[in-house]
Design a protein around this motif. Structure first.
Motif, short mmCIF file in Angstrom:
data_model
loop_
_atom_site.label_atom_id
_atom_site.label_comp_id
_atom_site.label_asym_id
_atom_site.label_seq_id
_atom_site.Cartn_x
_atom_site.Cartn_y
_atom_site.Cartn_z
N GLY A 195 0.81 -1.21 0.00
CA GLY A 195 0.00 0.00 0.00
C GLY A 195 0.84 1.26 0.00
O GLY A 195 0.55 2.22 -0.72
N TYR A 196 1.92 1.27 0.78
CA TYR A 196 2.76 2.45 0.86
C TYR A 196 3.58 2.67 -0.41
O TYR A 196 4.00 3.80 -0.70
CB TYR A 196 3.70 2.34 2.06
N SER A 197 3.84 1.60 -1.16
CA SER A 197 4.65 1.73 -2.38
C SER A 197 3.79 2.02 -3.61
O SER A 197 4.33 2.38 -4.67
CB SER A 197 5.45 0.44 -2.62
N ALA A 198 2.48 1.88 -3.50
CA ALA A 198 1.60 2.09 -4.65
C ALA A 198 1.68 3.54 -5.13
O ALA A 198 1.66 4.48 -4.33
CB ALA A 198 0.16 1.74 -4.29
N ASP A 199 1.74 3.72 -6.46
CA ASP A 199 1.84 5.07 -7.04
C ASP A 199 1.09 5.07 -8.38
O ASP A 199 1.51 4.40 -9.33
CB ASP A 199 3.30 5.45 -7.25
N VAL A 200 -0.02 5.78 -8.43
CA VAL A 200 -0.83 5.82 -9.66
C VAL A 200 -0.82 7.22 -10.28
O VAL A 200 -1.68 7.54 -11.09
CB VAL A 200 -2.28 5.36 -9.38
N ALA A 201 0.16 8.04 -9.90
CA ALA A 201 0.22 9.41 -10.42
C ALA A 201 0.30 9.45 -11.94
O ALA A 201 -0.26 10.36 -12.58
CB ALA A 201 1.40 10.14 -9.80
N ALA A 202 0.98 8.46 -12.54
CA ALA A 202 1.13 8.45 -14.00
C ALA A 202 -0.11 7.94 -14.71
O ALA A 202 -0.19 8.05 -15.95
CB ALA A 202 2.34 7.60 -14.37
N LEU A 203 -1.07 7.40 -13.97
CA LEU A 203 -2.25 6.79 -14.61
C LEU A 203 -3.50 7.64 -14.54
O LEU A 203 -4.40 7.50 -15.37
CB LEU A 203 -2.54 5.43 -13.94
N VAL A 204 -3.61 8.52 -13.55
CA VAL A 204 -4.89 9.19 -13.30
C VAL A 204 -5.36 10.02 -14.47
O VAL A 204 -6.57 10.17 -14.71
CB VAL A 204 -4.83 10.05 -12.02
N SER A 205 -4.45 10.59 -15.24
CA SER A 205 -4.87 11.43 -16.37
C SER A 205 -5.60 10.62 -17.44
O SER A 205 -6.35 11.18 -18.26
CB SER A 205 -3.66 12.13 -17.00
N GLY A 206 -5.39 9.30 -17.43
CA GLY A 206 -6.05 8.44 -18.41
C GLY A 206 -7.35 7.84 -17.94
O GLY A 206 -7.96 7.03 -18.64
N VAL A 207 -7.82 8.23 -16.76
CA VAL A 207 -9.08 7.71 -16.24
C VAL A 207 -10.24 8.55 -16.78
O VAL A 207 -10.33 9.75 -16.50
CB VAL A 207 -9.09 7.73 -14.69
N ALA A 208 -11.10 7.91 -17.57
CA ALA A 208 -12.20 8.64 -18.20
C ALA A 208 -13.48 8.62 -17.38
O ALA A 208 -14.34 9.49 -17.54
CB ALA A 208 -12.47 8.03 -19.58
N ALA A 209 -13.62 7.65 -16.50
CA ALA A 209 -14.88 7.49 -15.75
C ALA A 209 -15.09 8.63 -14.76
O ALA A 209 -14.14 9.12 -14.15
CB ALA A 209 -14.87 6.16 -15.01
N PRO A 210 -16.34 9.07 -14.58
CA PRO A 210 -16.63 10.03 -13.51
C PRO A 210 -16.25 9.45 -12.16
O PRO A 210 -16.40 8.25 -11.93
CB PRO A 210 -18.15 10.23 -13.62
N CYS A 211 -15.75 10.30 -11.27
CA CYS A 211 -15.22 9.81 -10.00
C CYS A 211 -15.72 10.64 -8.83
O CYS A 211 -15.78 11.87 -8.91
CB CYS A 211 -13.70 9.82 -10.05
N LEU A 212 -16.07 9.95 -7.74
CA LEU A 212 -16.40 10.59 -6.48
C LEU A 212 -15.29 10.25 -5.50
O LEU A 212 -15.01 9.08 -5.24
CB LEU A 212 -17.74 10.07 -5.95
N VAL A 213 -14.64 11.28 -4.95
CA VAL A 213 -13.56 11.08 -3.97
C VAL A 213 -14.06 11.61 -2.63
O VAL A 213 -14.45 12.77 -2.52
CB VAL A 213 -12.28 11.82 -4.38
N THR A 214 -14.05 10.77 -1.60
CA THR A 214 -14.48 11.17 -0.27
C THR A 214 -13.36 10.89 0.73
O THR A 214 -12.61 9.93 0.58
CB THR A 214 -15.76 10.41 0.17
N HIS A 215 -13.26 11.75 1.73
CA HIS A 215 -12.21 11.59 2.73
C HIS A 215 -12.64 12.28 4.01
O HIS A 215 -13.17 13.39 3.97
CB HIS A 215 -10.90 12.22 2.22
N ARG A 216 -12.40 11.63 5.14
CA ARG A 216 -12.75 12.24 6.42
C ARG A 216 -11.61 13.14 6.90
O ARG A 216 -10.44 12.79 6.79
CB ARG A 216 -13.06 11.15 7.45
N HIS A 217 -11.99 14.28 7.44
CA HIS A 217 -11.01 15.30 7.83
C HIS A 217 -9.94 14.79 8.78
O HIS A 217 -8.77 15.14 8.65
CB HIS A 217 -11.74 16.49 8.49
N ARG A 218 -10.34 13.98 9.77
CA ARG A 218 -9.41 13.57 10.81
C ARG A 218 -9.01 12.10 10.70
O ARG A 218 -8.71 11.44 11.68
CB ARG A 218 -10.02 13.87 12.19
#
Length: 462
Positions: A197-220
């Motif tokens: 999990g700590y080594s995973a890196d998808v920075a080079a892939l995200v620009s190629g994602v065409a699907a609509p996306c919902l990103v949720t995250h809790r503040h704390r």
């Protein structure tokens, strides 16, 4: 219990998966460690996935190496590419032409990788508590410490991670979560998967994602920092970012109702369209107060509300089951046969309770020593507060020379406690379902004896 089945992966492994519900498919890429059977025993987990399954086919699975899937796995084979291949094999096995991917935490990397490689197979992406780069999701020294702790002592490591995942849980619940983690994977496998999990890196892939996306995250969120979720949403081409309040890392913990509302809105799902799925056999005008796990479902006057379990709601259900009957507050308090409250005196705390309190203080002292060694300030504060509360209770319950203090009137104690918790529950109901709250406020009488007395007869399914 959802149906548990198995499929084979391209590399000859057997993958355990669970299916629940019907409708457009939602597939959950495997998160850190899971157990398709044991996870379902947890009330909040059951309620969250059950709510989704009322409108969708919900697919979750144990990654190879954990849960009910084949346990043997070469650490060199633990890569995001292999995880993506395994999930793809399951999607193909199920014959899903198109699905929504719901990536939780490290499962987000698998979801993004699949969506970039197979855009025609992905309808939507939902990413909760996830990240763009695992190496920046948590401070490097914390990553190293957690992996080392899990590898050195899986018992202590599982307890530490449980307290990070759900810091607001009771000590008993944290022990349950830690035990489930240890049952789901070996310490070495758990450590290797943390490193993945700590080594995973998808920075080079995200620009190629065409699907609509919902990103949720809790503040704390204490597992994956909030800024990691913000960064992820900012780099996806078609993403909406929804910050949520709370500390829990897993989507089914904490205020899951607020998250479900966002999910249904994003997917265009109208929760009311299949409300009958909650009670398949009930009439549309049937009134009901039914507990499922840690959630009560209240139906009244063709409207419905979900309420977190409390003793006051359990008391209310008892009163509804016995309309017009006076029930002693002491009976509700102890959930025993109704009897006249005795006149006399009882210990504020009996010998067993005092012993349990002192045992818990000793356990807290041990946990405090561990938390201080990791400089876990949040856990230290929570443990110190619990310790102070227990010691305060012991001081109140004990007189000079350690003698037990006495309660002069147990019936009065029951009257105050039960009345307060029923009134508090009716107030919560009023906030979620005003009509039901107004009805209960008028029909429920509290005191030494409590009673449900509606002006006209009301039938309840309980």
């Amino acid at each position: 219990m959802p149906s548990i089945r198995f499929c084979s992966t391209e590399d000859g492994k057997r993958l355990a998966y669970a299916l629940d519900g019907d409708g457009p498919a939602i597939v959950f890429p495997a998160w850190w460690i899971s157990h398709v059977e044991k996870d379902w025993e947890h009330g909040p987990f059951q309620e969250f996935f059950g709510a989704l399954a009322r409108h969708h086919l919900v697919v979750r699975y144990d990654r190879i190496g954990v849960g009910l899937s084949d346990r043997g796995r070469d650490p060199k084979d633990m890569t995001v590419d292999r995880e993506t291949e395994h999930m793809g094999a399951l999607i193909d096995h199920l014959g899903l032409d198109k699905c929504t991917l719901f990536g939780v935490s490290c499962g987000g990397a698998t979801a993004i990788t699949y969506a970039e490689r197979k855009p025609s197979r992905v309808r939507n992406l939902i990413l909760h508590g996830s990240y763009l780069r695992g190496c920046s999701s948590v401070e490097p020294e914390v990553q190293e410490a957690l992996v080392g702790l899990v590898r050195a002592s899986w018992g202590v490591g599982s307890k530490t991670l449980a307290s990070l995942f759900t810091p607001d849980h009771s000590p008993q619940e944290l022990r349950r979560i830690a035990a489930m983690q240890r049952e789901s994977a070996t310490g070495e496998t758990a450590a290797q998967l943390l490193m993945l999990g700590y080594s995973a890196d998808v920075a080079a892939l995200v620009s190629g994602v065409a699907a609509p996306c919902l990103v949720t995250h809790r503040h704390r969120d204490r597992v994956i920092r909030f800024d990691a979720g913000r960064e992820l949403a900012a780099n996806l081409p078609d993403a909406s970012f929804v910050p949520l309040d709370g500390t829990a890392h897993a989507p089914w913990e904490g205020d899951s109702a607020a998250l479900l509302e966002q999910i249904f809105a994003f997917l265009g799902t109208d929760p009311s369209t299949t409300e009958a799925d909650v009670f398949p056999a009930r009439n549309s005008n049937e009134n009901a107060l039914v507990r499922r796990g840690e959630v009560w479902t209240l139906s009244f006057e063709d409207a419905q509300a979900l309420l977190k379990h409390s003793k006051g709601l359990a008391d209310l259900a008892t009163l509804l089951a016995n309309p017009g009957e006076e029930i002693a507050a002491a009976t509700l308090m102890h959930q025993a046969e109704s009897a006249a409250a005795p006149v006399g005196s009882d210990d504020v705390l009996d010998d067993r309770a005092r012993s349990e309190f002192r045992t818990r203080v000793q356990a807290i002292d041990e946990d405090l020593e561990e938390a201080r060694s990791f400089n876990d300030l949040g856990r230290i504060e929570r443990l110190e507060q619990e310790r102070d509360a227990i010691l305060s209770e012991l001081r109140v319950a004990t007189g000079l020379g350690g003698r037990s203090r006495k309660l002069k009137d147990p019936a009065e104690r029951a009257r105050k406690a039960v009345s307060a918790r029923i009134r508090e529950s009716i107030q919560r109901i009023a906030e979620a379902h005003p009509a039901a709250g107004e009805h209960f406020a008028a029909a429920v009488r509290t005191g030494a004896f409590c009673c449900y007395e509606p002006k006209s007869s009301v039938n309840w399914r309980l």
